[in-house]
Write an enzyme that holds these catalytic residues in place. Sequence first.
Site, PDB file in Angstrom:
ATOM      1  N   GLU A 257      -6.027  -7.988  -1.007  1.00  0.00           N
ATOM      2  CA  GLU A 257      -6.745  -7.767   0.252  1.00  0.00           C
ATOM      3  C   GLU A 257      -8.194  -7.413  -0.070  1.00  0.00           C
ATOM      4  O   GLU A 257      -8.455  -6.533  -0.880  1.00  0.00           O
ATOM      5  CB  GLU A 257      -6.140  -6.634   1.082  1.00  0.00           C
ATOM      6  CG  GLU A 257      -4.821  -6.947   1.746  1.00  0.00           C
ATOM      7  CD  GLU A 257      -4.369  -5.814   2.660  1.00  0.00           C
ATOM      8  OE1 GLU A 257      -5.238  -5.180   3.310  1.00  0.00           O
ATOM      9  OE2 GLU A 257      -3.158  -5.544   2.722  1.00  0.00           O
TER      10      GLU A 257
ATOM     11  N   GLU B 209       0.819  -1.213   0.000  1.00  0.00           N
ATOM     12  CA  GLU B 209       0.000   0.000   0.000  1.00  0.00           C
ATOM     13  C   GLU B 209       0.858   1.270   0.000  1.00  0.00           C
ATOM     14  O   GLU B 209       0.747   2.138   0.857  1.00  0.00           O
ATOM     15  CB  GLU B 209      -0.960   0.007   1.191  1.00  0.00           C
ATOM     16  CG  GLU B 209      -2.028  -1.050   1.092  1.00  0.00           C
ATOM     17  CD  GLU B 209      -3.079  -0.986   2.180  1.00  0.00           C
ATOM     18  OE1 GLU B 209      -4.172  -1.543   1.994  1.00  0.00           O
ATOM     19  OE2 GLU B 209      -2.811  -0.376   3.234  1.00  0.00           O
TER      20      GLU B 209
END
Length: 364
Positions: free
Chosen positions: A261, A72
Amino acid sequence: MGMVVHEDVIDELLKYNIEPLITLSHFETPLYLMTEYGGWLNRKLIGFFERYARCVMTRYKGKVKYWLTFNEINNIEMIGYIAGGIMKNDPASKAVAAHNEFVAGALAVKAAHEIDENMRVGMMVSYRPNYTFTCDPEDQLLAMKEQRKRLFYSDMQMTGVYPNYKLIEYKKAGIVLDDEPEDYELLKTYTHDFLSFSCYQSGTVTVHTDLAPPTGGNFANGVRNPYLQANAWGWQTDPAVLRLALNILWERYHKPLWIVENGIGWEDIKEADGSVHDDYRIDYLRQNIASMRDAVCLDGIPLMGYTMWGCIDLVSAGTGEMRKRYGFVYVDKDDEGNGTLARSRKDSFYWYKKCIETDGEDLS
């Protein structure tokens, strides 16, 4: 010792035909590099990261084909300390840290391709499509700006070129990068092979914040969507979100995608017999997997894989709670650290097992 432990895990996965996917840096810039070097504000970390990448990729050559560079990476925007290993949170510091990570990521791609031509390196962003709350053109412009905040980082790692909107933004803010001329050739030459992303929900944005309450979700920067249901933490379940996300990202980059995710946190109730009846999690996954299937079967999106977050309960990174549970497996531990750590299967465990066995065909 760490290398040996990791190799044991990799070997166990391979024994069961499970393909390992390894993230080189998952929000854990070593504290020493932060206190002694200033984290990713220091260009020396570029060389440190390249040597680290070459070391582990050489060690696991032939066993690990898929790698991710930074988890991320776009969360430098919101949590620079965690995502960028920097003590400062001003725009200039975040820009410098991001540039250094971009160059380090390119060098990791270069290393992988030199070590094993079969290795593939992906980048990873936190992503969610945005809706506008109204049809006011100002809302549409806000949605565009919010998307750019997230996708600037994938623009860089997937295309290797600074987009014009970011260069203009830097110039207006007086931001000067700590760069070298060769950085830009590296960035263009060694773009990432695929894009992976986390996606839990969509967002809804508006300049008319008086018209709707905020979502309440962690790191929220939008308002509640009246068409969607939400959990106790404000995370909303959107049955179209993965199809939208996959199409947006494919049309922007035309490179393979991997959802790494996707899940829902909930305060699960464990019954006396150890069971957990988490129909809400099954409903969430059913809708998201159907959305993903539509993107593949109806839109022809090249999706490499899907890994939900996460298989076993753990402390929520967003809120620091154990009671906000994500897993298929319940762990006996509470927010205060009390509990035996005993494991028990939730209803979602058996549902997902059936889903895997049928290659996603049986979502009943």
